[in-house]
Motif scaffolding. Structure first.
Motif, PDB file in Angstrom:
ATOM      1  N   GLU A   1      35.756  32.677  37.565  1.00 16.69           N
ATOM      2  CA  GLU A   1      37.205  32.809  37.430  1.00 16.69           C
ATOM      3  C   GLU A   1      37.971  32.084  38.528  1.00 16.69           C
ATOM      4  N   CYS A   2      39.290  32.048  38.347  1.00 18.36           N
ATOM      5  CA  CYS A   2      40.202  31.380  39.295  1.00 18.36           C
ATOM      6  C   CYS A   2      39.963  29.874  39.347  1.00 18.36           C
ATOM      7  N   LYS A   3      39.567  29.287  38.217  1.00 17.33           N
ATOM      8  CA  LYS A   3      39.461  27.827  38.179  1.00 17.33           C
ATOM      9  C   LYS A   3      40.723  27.203  37.621  1.00 17.33           C
ATOM     10  N   THR A   4      41.350  27.892  36.644  1.00 22.65           N
ATOM     11  CA  THR A   4      42.545  27.330  36.020  1.00 22.65           C
ATOM     12  C   THR A   4      43.748  28.262  36.080  1.00 22.65           C
ATOM     13  N   THR A   5      43.533  29.534  36.387  1.00 26.99           N
ATOM     14  CA  THR A   5      44.633  30.487  36.362  1.00 26.99           C
ATOM     15  C   THR A   5      44.317  31.692  37.232  1.00 26.99           C
ATOM     16  N   ILE A   6      45.372  32.377  37.632  1.00 26.80           N
ATOM     17  CA  ILE A   6      45.199  33.624  38.377  1.00 26.80           C
ATOM     18  C   ILE A   6      45.108  34.816  37.428  1.00 26.80           C
ATOM     19  N   ARG A   7      45.415  34.607  36.160  1.00 25.02           N
ATOM     20  CA  ARG A   7      45.469  35.711  35.195  1.00 25.02           C
ATOM     21  C   ARG A   7      44.096  36.136  34.713  1.00 25.02           C
ATOM     22  N   GLY A   8      43.975  37.408  34.333  1.00 24.37           N
ATOM     23  CA  GLY A   8      42.759  37.892  33.692  1.00 24.37           C
ATOM     24  C   GLY A   8      41.563  38.029  34.588  1.00 24.37           C
ATOM     25  N   LEU A   9      41.789  38.265  35.886  1.00 21.79           N
ATOM     26  CA  LEU A   9      40.667  38.391  36.814  1.00 21.79           C
ATOM     27  C   LEU A   9      39.900  39.684  36.560  1.00 21.79           C
ATOM     28  N   HIS A  10      38.583  39.613  36.673  1.00 20.58           N
ATOM     29  CA  HIS A  10      37.727  40.777  36.493  1.00 20.58           C
ATOM     30  C   HIS A  10      37.151  41.173  37.849  1.00 20.58           C
ATOM     31  N   ARG A  11      37.614  42.297  38.343  1.00 16.74           N
ATOM     32  CA  ARG A  11      37.237  42.761  39.677  1.00 16.74           C
ATOM     33  C   ARG A  11      35.779  43.200  39.713  1.00 16.74           C
ATOM     34  N   MET A  12      35.055  42.769  40.738  1.00 15.52           N
ATOM     35  CA  MET A  12      33.635  43.075  40.894  1.00 15.52           C
ATOM     36  C   MET A  12      33.357  44.032  42.039  1.00 15.52           C
ATOM     37  N   THR A  13      34.360  44.388  42.814  1.00 19.09           N
ATOM     38  CA  THR A  13      34.187  45.299  43.941  1.00 19.09           C
ATOM     39  C   THR A  13      35.161  46.469  43.792  1.00 19.09           C
ATOM     40  N   PRO A  14      34.843  47.594  44.362  1.00 20.31           N
ATOM     41  CA  PRO A  14      35.785  48.712  44.330  1.00 20.31           C
ATOM     42  C   PRO A  14      36.997  48.396  45.198  1.00 20.31           C
ATOM     43  N   TRP A  15      38.082  49.118  44.965  1.00 22.76           N
ATOM     44  CA  TRP A  15      39.250  48.945  45.825  1.00 22.76           C
ATOM     45  C   TRP A  15      38.947  49.477  47.215  1.00 22.76           C
ATOM     46  N   GLY A  16      39.413  48.757  48.226  1.00 19.67           N
ATOM     47  CA  GLY A  16      39.345  49.243  49.587  1.00 19.67           C
ATOM     48  C   GLY A  16      40.553  50.095  49.915  1.00 19.67           C
ATOM     49  N   GLN A  17      40.748  50.338  51.202  1.00 17.43           N
ATOM     50  CA  GLN A  17      41.888  51.151  51.639  1.00 17.43           C
ATOM     51  C   GLN A  17      43.196  50.365  51.607  1.00 17.43           C
ATOM     52  N   GLY A  18      43.069  49.057  51.629  1.00 18.80           N
ATOM     53  CA  GLY A  18      44.262  48.224  51.635  1.00 18.80           C
ATOM     54  C   GLY A  18      44.859  48.114  53.023  1.00 18.80           C
ATOM     55  N   THR A  19      45.830  47.219  53.158  1.00 19.19           N
ATOM     56  CA  THR A  19      46.567  47.070  54.408  1.00 19.19           C
ATOM     57  C   THR A  19      48.046  46.962  54.067  1.00 19.19           C
ATOM     58  N   GLN A  20      48.861  47.748  54.752  1.00 16.65           N
ATOM     59  CA  GLN A  20      50.285  47.862  54.420  1.00 16.65           C
ATOM     60  C   GLN A  20      51.074  46.720  55.054  1.00 16.65           C
ATOM     61  N   VAL A  21      51.863  46.073  54.252  1.00 19.63           N
ATOM     62  CA  VAL A  21      52.801  45.050  54.721  1.00 19.63           C
ATOM     63  C   VAL A  21      54.205  45.546  54.438  1.00 19.63           C
ATOM     64  N   THR A  22      55.008  45.636  55.487  1.00 17.84           N
ATOM     65  CA  THR A  22      56.391  46.078  55.352  1.00 17.84           C
ATOM     66  C   THR A  22      57.300  45.026  55.959  1.00 17.84           C
ATOM     67  N   VAL A  23      58.226  44.519  55.158  1.00 16.69           N
ATOM     68  CA  VAL A  23      59.147  43.478  55.602  1.00 16.69           C
ATOM     69  C   VAL A  23      60.552  44.047  55.613  1.00 16.69           C
ATOM     70  N   SER A  24      61.160  44.058  56.778  1.00 15.13           N
ATOM     71  CA  SER A  24      62.523  44.592  56.908  1.00 15.13           C
ATOM     72  C   SER A  24      63.540  43.469  56.764  1.00 15.13           C
ATOM     73  N   SER A  25      64.693  43.820  56.217  1.00 15.93           N
ATOM     74  CA  SER A  25      65.738  42.806  55.989  1.00 15.93           C
ATOM     75  C   SER A  25      66.650  42.664  57.184  1.00 15.93           C
TER      76      SER A  25
END
Length: 125
Positions: A101-125
């Motif tokens: 995947e990700c050769k021609t498009t970003i759409r329709g990706l099939h995830r192969m790993t579990p979700w992690g905890q993530g990292t929070q991004v906060t942008v103030s105006s």
């Protein structure tokens, strides 16, 4: 470890920059992607990079501002985010996706790993 570990998020002012990192032991065998989920919204694809690293794709709202890259020797995925906007505020996650995947498009990706905890991004105006 198979579950990705994301880092690098934080609180920045609009126009600022952050560099996200993500590691997992199996990253060198797959195409990779960044996702994000803002409060009250569904998780969406942000960017992906092909297995070879030669192809990258971005969702329209981040084109020209975000750059995805990978270091297979370190099993690490990066997302350089410049000129951040308040609408970029979200929890960011990474994942391995199907190698072909990700050769021609970003759409329709099939995830192969579990979700992690993530990292929070906060942008103030």
């Amino acid at each position: 470890q198979v579950q990705p570990v994301e880092s690098g998020g934080g609180l920045v002012q609009a126009g600022g920059s952050l560099r996200l990192s993500c590691t997992a032991s199996i990253f060198d065998d797959y195409a990779l992607a960044w996702f994000r989920q803002a409060p009250g919204k569904e998780r969406e694809e942000v960017s992906c990079i092909s297995f070879s690293g030669s192809m990258t794709h971005y969702v329209d709202g981040v084109k020209g501002r975000f750059t995805i890259s990978r270091d297979n020797a370190k099993n690490t995925l990066y997302l350089q985010m410049n000129n951040l906007k308040p609408e970029d505020t979200a929890m960011y996650y990474c994942a391995a996706v199907t190698r072909s995947e990700c050769k021609t498009t970003i759409r329709g990706l099939h995830r192969m790993t579990p979700w992690g905890q993530g990292t929070q991004v906060t942008v103030s105006s």
